[in-house]
Scaffold this active site. Sequence first.
Site, short mmCIF file in Angstrom:
data_model
loop_
_atom_site.label_atom_id
_atom_site.label_comp_id
_atom_site.label_asym_id
_atom_site.label_seq_id
_atom_site.Cartn_x
_atom_site.Cartn_y
_atom_site.Cartn_z
N GLY A 12 40.81 -9.45 7.61
CA GLY A 12 40.50 -8.63 7.63
C GLY A 12 39.33 -7.13 7.19
N GLN A 13 39.07 -6.55 7.01
CA GLN A 13 38.13 -5.60 6.18
C GLN A 13 38.62 -4.38 7.09
OE1 GLN A 13 34.28 -4.37 5.32
NE2 GLN A 13 34.76 -2.75 3.51
N LEU A 14 37.70 -4.68 8.22
CA LEU A 14 38.11 -4.03 9.22
C LEU A 14 39.44 -4.20 9.84
CD1 LEU A 14 34.50 -3.81 11.00
CD2 LEU A 14 36.53 -1.35 11.04
N ASP A 35 45.39 -14.31 12.27
CA ASP A 35 44.38 -14.02 11.46
C ASP A 35 44.88 -16.01 10.84
OD1 ASP A 35 43.33 -12.26 9.10
OD2 ASP A 35 43.20 -14.62 8.28
N ILE A 36 43.65 -16.75 10.03
CA ILE A 36 44.68 -17.92 9.96
C ILE A 36 45.26 -17.38 8.57
CG2 ILE A 36 42.40 -18.71 9.89
CD1 ILE A 36 40.94 -18.30 7.85
N ASP A 50 44.15 -20.46 14.28
CA ASP A 50 42.82 -20.02 13.58
C ASP A 50 41.84 -20.10 15.46
OD1 ASP A 50 40.14 -22.14 13.56
OD2 ASP A 50 40.88 -23.30 12.57
N TYR A 140 24.49 -14.98 9.83
CA TYR A 140 25.62 -14.51 10.91
C TYR A 140 24.53 -13.43 10.96
CZ TYR A 140 27.85 -9.84 9.83
OH TYR A 140 28.60 -8.72 10.05
N LYS A 144 25.42 -13.35 14.98
CA LYS A 144 25.48 -12.06 15.90
C LYS A 144 24.81 -11.95 17.36
CE LYS A 144 29.44 -10.78 13.40
NZ LYS A 144 30.18 -10.81 14.85
C1 AKB Z 1 27.70 -7.62 5.79
O1 AKB Z 1 27.13 -6.63 4.28
O2 AKB Z 1 27.28 -8.65 6.07
C2 AKB Z 1 28.30 -6.84 6.84
C3 AKB Z 1 27.53 -6.29 7.96
C4 AKB Z 1 26.48 -5.05 7.88
O3 AKB Z 1 27.60 -6.44 9.09
N1 AKB Z 1 29.38 -5.79 6.04
#
Ligand code: AKB
Length: 317
Positions: A12-14, A35-36, A50, A140, A144
């Site tokens: 992923g990105q990070l 990763d998948i 996974d 999301y 979190k």
């Molecule tokens: C997003 O934009 O969903 C992420 C975040 C701020 O967690 N980059």
Amino acid sequence: MATKILITGANGQLGSVLTKALQNTYGINNVIATDIKYNAAFVGVFEFLDATDFNNIQHIIKEHHITEIYHMAAILSASGEKQPLRTWDINNNTFLNVLEAARLNSIHKVFYPSSIAVYGNNAPKNNTPQDFFLTPTTVYGMSKAAGEHWANYYFLKYNLDVRSLRYPGVIGHQTSPGGGTTDYAVDAYHYAVKQEEYTCFLNESSGLPMIYMDDAIRATIELMSAPKDAIKTRTSYNIASMSFTPKALEKAISQIMPNFKMVYTPDFRQQIADSWPNSIDDTEARNDWAWKPKYDLKSMTKDMIKHLKETYNTENA
Ligand code: AKB
């Protein structure tokens, strides 16, 4: 016992930048990237995983004698809104699998990435306090926020050393983001270096907290290296670095690339951005483990453009 790290979402990105940083710190054979999907350019030890598959997590932990887990796999804010139930399922179940596998296998430390997305419309927009109550508006953000509470629960109930950061939007030249609301800021640099106009999906005055990749990676490693008793927050730490609007980004880029232009055509992501803070207060991170960002908008812009020019020149050579 030698540190042996398992990282999920390593492509992923990070995740992919963090994997390299951890390889540099702990040795290439001590970081098990999972990763998948497989990335043919990857150098190091890789396993398909996974993270919804609990048995496979356990299998990899045992096979590689894992001592620490960085759980980077997740579906981000904008993608998450297109498939809310799947996002909830993936983001939460993978983290619960990681926590439970960590508990059962006496893992020393777990890292959990949270996000500014945990805040909702009710929170103060500027300098949002870490402990303000959370009413996220995206699935999301909900996942979190729930994950932060699970982290705290596993610490309180099982003394599992789970540590977490609330990342602002992460901007880096190494990788492209996917499915986030803050992705516009990375995209803009690519368009600038390709000498193309960029159509931004947020309006020009949407201020959001952001951080340069180098600072985000350093924060992660510093948090994870801090002594256990220095970590007073077991939900998640705010880390602040810079905050800017798309218009301010356009201006910063055009100071180096004078022909660069952005046009603004907000889409569904505008509503997500509107529900997030403009800036967050990171006093706890600064006090507990001496967090301090190095980059601001100007220095990040200089570095991004320098690296992206090198990347595009190499690709076109
Ligand atoms: C997003 O934009 O969903 C992420 C975040 C701020 O967690 N980059």
